[in-house]
Design a protein around this motif. Structure first.
Motif, PDB file in Angstrom:
ATOM      1  N   ARG A  17       0.852  -1.260   0.128  1.00  0.00           N
ATOM      2  CA  ARG A  17       0.450   0.197   0.584  1.00  0.00           C
ATOM      3  C   ARG A  17       1.326   1.475  -0.090  1.00  0.00           C
ATOM      4  O   ARG A  17       1.807   1.590   0.852  1.00  0.00           O
ATOM      5  N   THR A  18       0.989   1.858  -0.831  1.00  0.00           N
ATOM      6  CA  THR A  18       1.607   3.768  -1.141  1.00  0.00           C
ATOM      7  C   THR A  18       0.437   4.202  -0.590  1.00  0.00           C
ATOM      8  O   THR A  18       0.976   6.043  -1.044  1.00  0.00           O
ATOM      9  N   SER A  23      -8.784   4.193   3.012  1.00  0.00           N
ATOM     10  CA  SER A  23      -8.605   3.398   3.885  1.00  0.00           C
ATOM     11  C   SER A  23      -9.548   2.004   3.637  1.00  0.00           C
ATOM     12  O   SER A  23      -9.696   1.201   3.666  1.00  0.00           O
ATOM     13  N   VAL A  24     -10.749   3.056   2.689  1.00  0.00           N
ATOM     14  CA  VAL A  24     -11.926   1.987   2.736  1.00  0.00           C
ATOM     15  C   VAL A  24     -11.190   1.025   0.690  1.00  0.00           C
ATOM     16  O   VAL A  24     -11.139  -0.316   0.696  1.00  0.00           O
ATOM     17  N   GLY A  25     -11.056   1.664   0.517  1.00  0.00           N
ATOM     18  CA  GLY A  25      -9.732   1.071  -1.264  1.00  0.00           C
ATOM     19  C   GLY A  25      -8.703   0.579  -0.944  1.00  0.00           C
ATOM     20  O   GLY A  25      -9.062  -0.931  -1.403  1.00  0.00           O
ATOM     21  N   THR A  69       1.496 -11.234  -0.169  1.00  0.00           N
ATOM     22  CA  THR A  69       2.078 -10.969   0.665  1.00  0.00           C
ATOM     23  C   THR A  69       1.532  -9.214   0.967  1.00  0.00           C
ATOM     24  O   THR A  69       2.075  -8.376   1.009  1.00  0.00           O
ATOM     25  N   PRO A  70       0.221  -9.022   1.583  1.00  0.00           N
ATOM     26  CA  PRO A  70      -0.314  -8.001   1.972  1.00  0.00           C
ATOM     27  C   PRO A  70       0.613  -6.842   2.703  1.00  0.00           C
ATOM     28  O   PRO A  70       0.809  -7.356   3.578  1.00  0.00           O
ATOM     29  N   VAL A  71       1.632  -5.077   2.132  1.00  0.00           N
ATOM     30  CA  VAL A  71       2.413  -4.405   3.116  1.00  0.00           C
ATOM     31  C   VAL A  71       1.109  -3.471   3.153  1.00  0.00           C
ATOM     32  O   VAL A  71       1.116  -2.812   2.575  1.00  0.00           O
ATOM     33  N   ASN A  72       0.848  -2.685   3.943  1.00  0.00           N
ATOM     34  CA  ASN A  72       0.316  -1.591   5.029  1.00  0.00           C
ATOM     35  C   ASN A  72       1.026  -1.020   6.551  1.00  0.00           C
ATOM     36  O   ASN A  72       0.782  -1.232   6.968  1.00  0.00           O
ATOM     37  N   LEU A 101       1.870  -2.857  -5.904  1.00  0.00           N
ATOM     38  CA  LEU A 101       1.544  -1.414  -5.645  1.00  0.00           C
ATOM     39  C   LEU A 101      -0.013  -0.863  -5.557  1.00  0.00           C
ATOM     40  O   LEU A 101      -0.333  -1.092  -7.223  1.00  0.00           O
ATOM     41  N   ALA A 102      -0.258  -0.367  -4.619  1.00  0.00           N
ATOM     42  CA  ALA A 102      -1.644  -0.221  -4.731  1.00  0.00           C
ATOM     43  C   ALA A 102      -1.447   1.597  -3.676  1.00  0.00           C
ATOM     44  O   ALA A 102      -1.361   1.682  -2.788  1.00  0.00           O
ATOM     45  N   ASP A 103      -1.820   1.484  -5.418  1.00  0.00           N
ATOM     46  CA  ASP A 103      -1.812   3.214  -4.810  1.00  0.00           C
ATOM     47  C   ASP A 103      -2.872   3.715  -5.055  1.00  0.00           C
ATOM     48  O   ASP A 103      -3.711   3.694  -5.666  1.00  0.00           O
ATOM     49  N   ALA A 104      -2.812   4.920  -5.292  1.00  0.00           N
ATOM     50  CA  ALA A 104      -3.732   6.089  -5.792  1.00  0.00           C
ATOM     51  C   ALA A 104      -5.351   5.871  -6.738  1.00  0.00           C
ATOM     52  O   ALA A 104      -5.778   5.784  -6.757  1.00  0.00           O
TER      53      ALA A 104
END
Length: 180
Positions: A17-18, A23-25, A69-72, A101-104
Motif C-alpha cells: 500500500r503506497t 482506507s476503504v480502497g 503478502t499485503p503490506v500496510n 503497488l496499491a496506489d491512488a
C-alpha cells in the motif's frame, strides 16, 4: 533513504500500500485478493466452466492471498515504480521476482488495477504495468506452476469474463474457505 523492500520468511510476493488517503480502497483490495477466482477457459461453452454456485467447483478456484503478502506500512507511502527498482538491484535476495503497488490510481478505479513491477534478477525487466486485483490470483498461480512468467502478462489485455469471481454469498466461497 527509502525504506527497504519487504523481506523475510513470511513474505511472499508483496502487495504494498503506497496511498494512505483511502482506507476503504485498501479494504477493497484485500477483499479482492481474498476472493476465490477462476480463469474462464476460452474453450468453455455456455453453461460450462467454473461455476461459483457449485461447491464441487471449489478446486477450480484460487485466492491471491495464498500467494501474496499485503503490506500496510506507512513507510512505503508514496513509493513509486522507480523507487522499487532502485531498491531491488540485479542480484537481490528478496525471494520474489515481482511485486504489486496499491496506489491512488488503484483505489480510484473500479477494477482496482494494481501496479505490477518486475524486479526479477534472472530476466530482463519489463516496464511496470497495471493488473486488475482479481487477476493476481491467476498470475500468481501460473507463475507458481511455471505456465507463464510475470513479465509475459505485460501484454495481456484482461477482458470482462476472463475471470470468474466467487463472492461471499456463493457456495464456492464457503467451500473454498472450508478447504483452508
Amino acid at each position: 533513504m527509502p525504506h527497504p523492500l519487504p523481506q523475510g520468511p513470511d513474505v511472499t510476493c508483496p502487495v504494498i500500500r503506497t496511498d494512505f488517503t483511502d482506507s476503504v480502497g485498501w479494504l477493497r483490495v484485500i477483499e479482492a485478493l481474498e476472493a476465490p477466482v477462476a480463469v474462464k477457459d476460452a474453450y468453455d461453452g455456455p453453461g460450462s466452466g467454473p461455476n461459483p454456485e457449485n461447491a464441487d467447483h471449489a478446486d477450480w478456484f484460487t485466492s491471491a492471498i495464498d500467494y501474496v503478502t499485503p503490506v500496510n506500512d506507512v513507510h512505503y507511502e508514496g513509493i513509486a515504480a522507480a523507487d522499487v527498482t532502485a531498491l531491488a538491484p540485479a542480484a537481490h535476495e528478496l525471494g520474489y521476482g515481482h511485486l504489486y503497488l496499491a496506489d491512488a490510481q488503484t483505489f480510484a478505479s473500479p477494477g482496482l488495477p494494481l501496479l505490477g513491477i518486475d524486479i526479477d534478477p534472472e530476466q530482463e525487466r519489463v516496464a511496470a504495468f497495471r493488473i486488475p486485483a482479481h487477476a493476481v490470483s491467476a498470475i500468481e498461480t501460473n507463475e507458481e506452476l511455471g505456465n507463464m512468467f510475470f513479465a509475459e502478462y505485460r501484454e495481456y489485455e484482461w477482458q470482462p469474463g476472463d475471470l470468474v469471481v466467487a463472492s461471499r454469498e456463493t457456495a464456492v466461497w464457503q467451500a473454498y474457505r472450508d478447504l483452508q
